[in-house]
Design an enzyme around this catalytic site. Sequence first.
Site, PDB file in Angstrom:
ATOM      1  N   GLU A   1       0.829  -1.216   0.000  1.00 40.58           N
ATOM      2  CA  GLU A   1       0.000   0.000   0.000  1.00 40.58           C
ATOM      3  C   GLU A   1       0.863   1.267   0.000  1.00 40.58           C
ATOM      4  O   GLU A   1       1.654   1.481   0.930  1.00 40.58           O
ATOM      5  CB  GLU A   1      -0.925   0.004   1.224  1.00 40.58           C
ATOM      6  CG  GLU A   1      -1.899   1.179   1.202  1.00 40.58           C
ATOM      7  CD  GLU A   1      -2.979   1.097   2.270  1.00 40.58           C
ATOM      8  OE1 GLU A   1      -3.362  -0.017   2.667  1.00 40.58           O
ATOM      9  OE2 GLU A   1      -3.449   2.164   2.703  1.00 40.58           O
TER      10      GLU A   1
ATOM     11  N   LYS B   1      -7.880  -0.781  11.181  1.00 39.12           N
ATOM     12  CA  LYS B   1      -7.250  -1.178   9.914  1.00 39.12           C
ATOM     13  C   LYS B   1      -6.015  -0.326   9.675  1.00 39.12           C
ATOM     14  O   LYS B   1      -4.968  -0.811   9.242  1.00 39.12           O
ATOM     15  CB  LYS B   1      -8.257  -1.033   8.761  1.00 39.12           C
ATOM     16  CG  LYS B   1      -7.809  -1.633   7.438  1.00 39.12           C
ATOM     17  CD  LYS B   1      -6.959  -0.720   6.586  1.00 39.12           C
ATOM     18  CE  LYS B   1      -6.583  -1.349   5.251  1.00 39.12           C
ATOM     19  NZ  LYS B   1      -5.668  -0.532   4.463  1.00 39.12           N
TER      20      LYS B   1
ATOM     21  N   ASP C   1       3.732 -14.490  11.647  1.00 37.56           N
ATOM     22  CA  ASP C   1       2.405 -14.912  11.194  1.00 37.56           C
ATOM     23  C   ASP C   1       1.444 -13.714  11.283  1.00 37.56           C
ATOM     24  O   ASP C   1       0.969 -13.362  12.358  1.00 37.56           O
ATOM     25  CB  ASP C   1       1.953 -16.069  12.097  1.00 37.56           C
ATOM     26  CG  ASP C   1       0.613 -16.661  11.704  1.00 37.56           C
ATOM     27  OD1 ASP C   1      -0.161 -15.986  11.002  1.00 37.56           O
ATOM     28  OD2 ASP C   1       0.333 -17.798  12.114  1.00 37.56           O
TER      29      ASP C   1
ATOM     30  N   HIS D   1      -2.081  10.534  -0.289  1.00 35.79           N
ATOM     31  CA  HIS D   1      -2.182   9.153  -0.749  1.00 35.79           C
ATOM     32  C   HIS D   1      -2.194   9.098  -2.271  1.00 35.79           C
ATOM     33  O   HIS D   1      -1.476   8.307  -2.870  1.00 35.79           O
ATOM     34  CB  HIS D   1      -3.458   8.532  -0.186  1.00 35.79           C
ATOM     35  CG  HIS D   1      -3.646   7.107  -0.567  1.00 35.79           C
ATOM     36  ND1 HIS D   1      -2.929   6.085   0.019  1.00 35.79           N
ATOM     37  CD2 HIS D   1      -4.438   6.525  -1.489  1.00 35.79           C
ATOM     38  CE1 HIS D   1      -3.283   4.938  -0.521  1.00 35.79           C
ATOM     39  NE2 HIS D   1      -4.203   5.177  -1.438  1.00 35.79           N
TER      40      HIS D   1
HETATM   41  C1  MEV Z   1      -6.183   3.318   4.915  1.00 33.47           C
HETATM   42  O1  MEV Z   1      -5.400   2.202   4.542  1.00 33.47           O
HETATM   43  C2  MEV Z   1      -6.229   3.473   6.421  1.00 33.47           C
HETATM   44  C3  MEV Z   1      -7.127   4.601   6.936  1.00 33.47           C
HETATM   45  O2  MEV Z   1      -8.455   4.410   6.455  1.00 33.47           O
HETATM   46  C4  MEV Z   1      -7.119   4.514   8.450  1.00 33.47           C
HETATM   47  C5  MEV Z   1      -8.110   5.420   9.144  1.00 33.47           C
HETATM   48  O3  MEV Z   1      -9.139   5.768   8.565  1.00 33.47           O
HETATM   49  O4  MEV Z   1      -7.843   5.722  10.327  1.00 33.47           O
HETATM   50  C6  MEV Z   1      -6.669   5.933   6.469  1.00 33.47           C
END
Ligand code: MEV
Length: 401
Positions: free
Chosen positions: A60, A238, A254, A352
């Site tokens: 990513e 995430k 792992d 991003h």
């Molecule tokens: C993207 O990979 C992760 C985010 O969505 C985390 C978040 O929203 O805190 C930017």
Amino acid sequence: MAERTGLGQEEISWLDGGLRIEQANKMVENVIGTFQIPLGIATNFLIDGRDVLVPMATEEPSVIAAASNGARMARGCGGFSTSSTGPLMRGQIQATGVEDPFGAKQEILMHKRELIKSANEVDPMLVKLGGGVNDVEVHIIESRLGPMVVIHLIVDCRDAMGANAVNTMAEALAPRIEELTCGKVYLRIISNLADKRLARAKATFKSEDIGGHEVMDGIIQAAALAEVDSYRAATHNKGIMNGVTAVVLATGNDTRAVEAGAHAYAAVGGRYKSLTSYEKNRNGDLVGTIELPIAIGLVGGATRVHPVAKANVKILGVKSADELGRIIASVGLAQNFAALRALVSEGIQRGHMSLHSRNIAMQAGASCDLVDIIAARMAAERRISVDRAIELMKELEKEEN
Ligand code: MEV
């Protein structure tokens, strides 16, 4: 990097696709090749007073840049300070059809010393290193099939992730558990909810280092939502796992075990919630903290076999699995902080997409020497799409001819 980490020429050569097919063929079944993903170094991490270079394996864009950015902003107040509970894992033995679960519980607890001794006999090496079973718990679980007696072996796994040790012990004890409970044992397996193997990290951020008071308030607001709304908490976590998984993978550990543990821990109170929290301290600085289970090892598994993982462990300069776990927690916190900071200020897409634009240029079929030029143009124009990349590619090729 070689100067700082002591990596030799051979180890440096491993970093570029160092896993040979013959090695891969010994690691898993039905091998047809190896699969590479980018490996980068996150910088600026000051952890417990030590500067650490953090290898991250991720597909990513912007994850490594964001972690480095978050870590840089934490430096003003001394970086990350960490702690942990130690390397304890749980093994579960499920006894079913037990007529007197409470009686069986007593029976097992009365034989605790014998059970611990038998389990430890299975792994004398672990015991020699200071690990082994140090407690036995008995849980009576109400299920839709009636009560089940679930015995937990609490195993100090030292520098191993521990799945092999714990599973072998659980399997070895099963016949005795059947005798003691007069029940039938089915499952004998580690629990990935490693709530006795927690890693914690804390960092403090000055408002002037992070873009001012409004950004700070925004981060606190965002964190408050993730504490109570599972939809937001899933995305929040995430983002944490973007950092955590990248280091877990880079060190040959792992990823699924750590992910399962993190998400189960996030839901341990009955509702899924965030793994970090943010608040203001007495000086008006922002204090970020994280606590999550990190079941990883430095011995066994791919960590000692995969050449790139071996080089990465050397880059990290860690002496124990516990230390690696605390570094991983710090990366999770930095990653989360950087995401929240971007989200509550300029938004995530600008940074991003300008990094992602290189991926878009590659998708459009641009050759390596044109990728950066096309990506930079698309970012400057704020028109980042495959169609635009194709147009620019054609223009540039015409100019070249
Ligand atoms: C993207 O990979 C992760 C985010 O969505 C985390 C978040 O929203 O805190 C930017």
